[in-house]
Design a protein around this motif. Structure first.
Motif, PDB file in Angstrom:
ATOM      1  N   THR A  94       0.868  -1.267  -0.092  1.00 14.95           N
ATOM      2  CA  THR A  94       0.451   0.308  -0.358  1.00 14.95           C
ATOM      3  C   THR A  94       0.862   1.203   0.042  1.00 14.95           C
ATOM      4  OG1 THR A  94      -0.067  -0.044   2.429  1.00 14.95           O
ATOM      5  CG2 THR A  94      -2.051  -0.763   1.173  1.00 14.95           C
ATOM      6  N   PRO A  95       0.543   2.393  -0.207  1.00 21.02           N
ATOM      7  CA  PRO A  95       0.956   3.488  -0.191  1.00 21.02           C
ATOM      8  C   PRO A  95       1.721   4.018   0.822  1.00 21.02           C
ATOM      9  CG  PRO A  95      -0.914   4.137  -1.735  1.00 21.02           C
ATOM     10  CD  PRO A  95      -0.922   2.844  -1.435  1.00 21.02           C
ATOM     11  N   ASN A  96       0.887   3.259   1.719  1.00 27.71           N
ATOM     12  CA  ASN A  96       1.741   4.610   3.785  1.00 27.71           C
ATOM     13  C   ASN A  96       2.788   3.002   3.507  1.00 27.71           C
ATOM     14  OD1 ASN A  96      -0.236   2.388   4.017  1.00 27.71           O
ATOM     15  ND2 ASN A  96      -1.327   3.226   5.451  1.00 27.71           N
ATOM     16  N   PHE A 134      -2.115  -0.146  -7.073  1.00 25.16           N
ATOM     17  CA  PHE A 134      -3.242   0.850  -5.626  1.00 25.16           C
ATOM     18  C   PHE A 134      -4.191   2.037  -6.313  1.00 25.16           C
ATOM     19  CE2 PHE A 134      -1.916  -2.472  -2.959  1.00 25.16           C
ATOM     20  CZ  PHE A 134      -3.317  -2.414  -1.782  1.00 25.16           C
ATOM     21  N   GLY A 138      -4.311   3.942  -0.999  1.00 22.37           N
ATOM     22  CA  GLY A 138      -4.637   3.016  -0.729  1.00 22.37           C
ATOM     23  C   GLY A 138      -6.290   2.728  -0.486  1.00 22.37           C
ATOM     24  N   PHE A 141      -7.684  -1.650  -4.729  1.00 21.98           N
ATOM     25  CA  PHE A 141      -6.354  -2.226  -5.536  1.00 21.98           C
ATOM     26  C   PHE A 141      -7.190  -3.146  -6.576  1.00 21.98           C
ATOM     27  CE2 PHE A 141      -6.768  -5.681  -2.163  1.00 21.98           C
ATOM     28  CZ  PHE A 141      -6.620  -6.782  -2.580  1.00 21.98           C
TER      29      PHE A 141
END
Length: 430
Positions: A94-96, A134, A138, A141
């Protein structure tokens, strides 16, 4: 908060030849090598990625393992072995970086990064999953596979539902999906896909509708969209790259791309420089440069405005990943202090119906604040009062519309009456 030395971007690449390194970082302005990552196996196609300003990761091409390197170190983290239930065919964080989604054959496995817990495994595809993407927030997806199917998933539903189902299922492609990308507008962005069936599709993930289909004369293998979602780039098996202006799309849903002898077409620009299949595309944040990699081992940096190759970075094997990334300060620090935590991955879920604890990783944040639910909700909001207020507004709007209708009717009747009377007065008597 991520620590960034400046606004520069770097290029991160990997190829199938491990003679000198597994992955490398390059200065895109000069083409010089800045860092290399070694002591691992060959990385799988498009599994290489950055985890914020802390790590660089990639999945082994033949073994069930994910390698993790600190940004400033040549060797993988010694006490961290991300072993998976099988060989990873597609990988996305995920982006984070809070969750890991890995495709193993036709199944999807989701882990929590900070404690390695296996939270869910999904089995919806019929053949090997080849790509994952994604949204930038986030929340959603997508997975594409060799069966030609694309599924769009809600991360929240996947983590919380007993038997999660996809938000949407797209079956417009007839051959394997080769690449997927969400736009940069979060869950409201577009989803683009390319396939060996020679088509490029653009979907609206919120409604699940097909917006546009480009039909080519050659199979398609890679795709990328700029941050403004104005330009779409498509890579092909013959080495050509096509650029489309999405702000001026064709009028029909299906558009057949016809290329003239000069190499261009109406509404389409062709970038010609590769001699083999284009397997990777990436666009710089300022939308000035295009990065492309091919199976013949060359990575080109293009000037998008002039369609010219600025420089070429040659590799000794087929490219497996090539993308622009932020130039973090941690690439060059001596002592790296990771902003996130990674743990060894579970091969089987420990969810047996009992309450399970979840590790919370905070960056200099008071634990009492994390556990205070009121901080994450709007204060002084009465939902019942809000619903009553909305209902009252609807009533008032309807009353206003009725009042305006009566005024318009009165004006019309008044105008007709006086105009007709005036016309009758001007008619001469016989």
């Amino acid at each position: 908060m991520s620590r960034i030395a400046d606004t520069r971007e770097i290029i991160v690449t990997s190829d199938s030849n491990n003679e000198h390194w597994n992955a490398a970082v390059w200065d895109h302005r000069t083409g010089s090598i800045l860092l290399t990552y070694k002591n691992a196996g060959t990385l799988g196609h498009r599994t290489l990625q950055l985890l914020n300003d802390s790590y660089i990761v990639g999945a082994d091409l033949t073994k069930p393992r994910i390698y993790v390197w600190p940004l400033n170190d040549h060797s993988p983290v010694s006490n961290l072995r991300l072993t998976t239930p099988g060989k990873v065919t597609a990988l996305k964080f995920t982006p984070n970086s809070a969750y890991i989604v890995a495709a193993i054959s036709e199944k999807l496995f989701i882990w929590q990064s900070c404690n390695g817990r296996l939270l869910k495994n999904l089995s919806q595809h019929y053949q090997t999953v080849s790509c994952l993407s994604f949204t930038k927030d986030g929340s959603i997806f997508a997975s594409g596979a060799e069966d030609g199917l694309i599924f769009v998933w809600s991360l929240y539903r996947v983590l919380n539902d007993e038997q999660p189902t996809p938000l949407h299922a797209f079956s417009h492609h007839s051959l394997p999906i080769k690449d997927l990308q969400f736009g940069h507008a979060g869950s409201r962005g577009r989803l683009c896909s390319v396939s060996l069936d020679r088509t490029c599709n653009i979907y609206d993930p919120s409604s699940g509708s097909l917006l546009l289909t480009f039909v080519f004369d050659v199979p398609l293998t890679s795709i990328s969209m700029n941050i403004r979602e104005s330009d779409l780039f498509v890579g092909c098996t013959d080495g050509d790259i096509y650029r489309f202006n999405l702000h001026e799309p064709p009028r029909g849903i299906e558009h057949h791309v016809q290329i003239r002898k000069d190499g261009n077409s109406e509404g389409v620009i062709v970038f010609q420089g590769h001699k083999s299949t284009v397997v990777s595309l990436s666009i710089s944040i300022d939308c000035r440069y295009l990065l492309s990699g091919s199976i013949s081992g060359e990575v080109h940096v293009w000037d998008i405005a002039s369609h010219q190759i600025l420089r070429t970075i040659n590799h000794k094997g087929p490219i497996t990943a090539a993308f622009f990334a932020k130039y973090y300060e941690n690439f060059r620090v001596t002592n790296l202090k990771p902003s996130l935590q990674l743990c060894n991955l579970q091969k089987m879920s420990d969810d047996n119906g009992k309450e399970s604890s979840i590790d919370i990783i905070s960056n200099n944040q008071n634990l009492t604040d994390i556990l205070n639910f009121e901080l994450y909700t709007e204060k002084n909001v009465d939902l019942t009062r809000l619903e009553d207020s909305n209902s009252q507004k609807l009533v008032e709007m309807k009353e206003e519309i009725d009042r305006l209708k009566k005024i318009n009717t009165a004006i019309y009747q008044y105008s007709v009456k006086h105009i007709l009377n005036k016309s009758n007065e001007n008619i001469p008597s016989i």
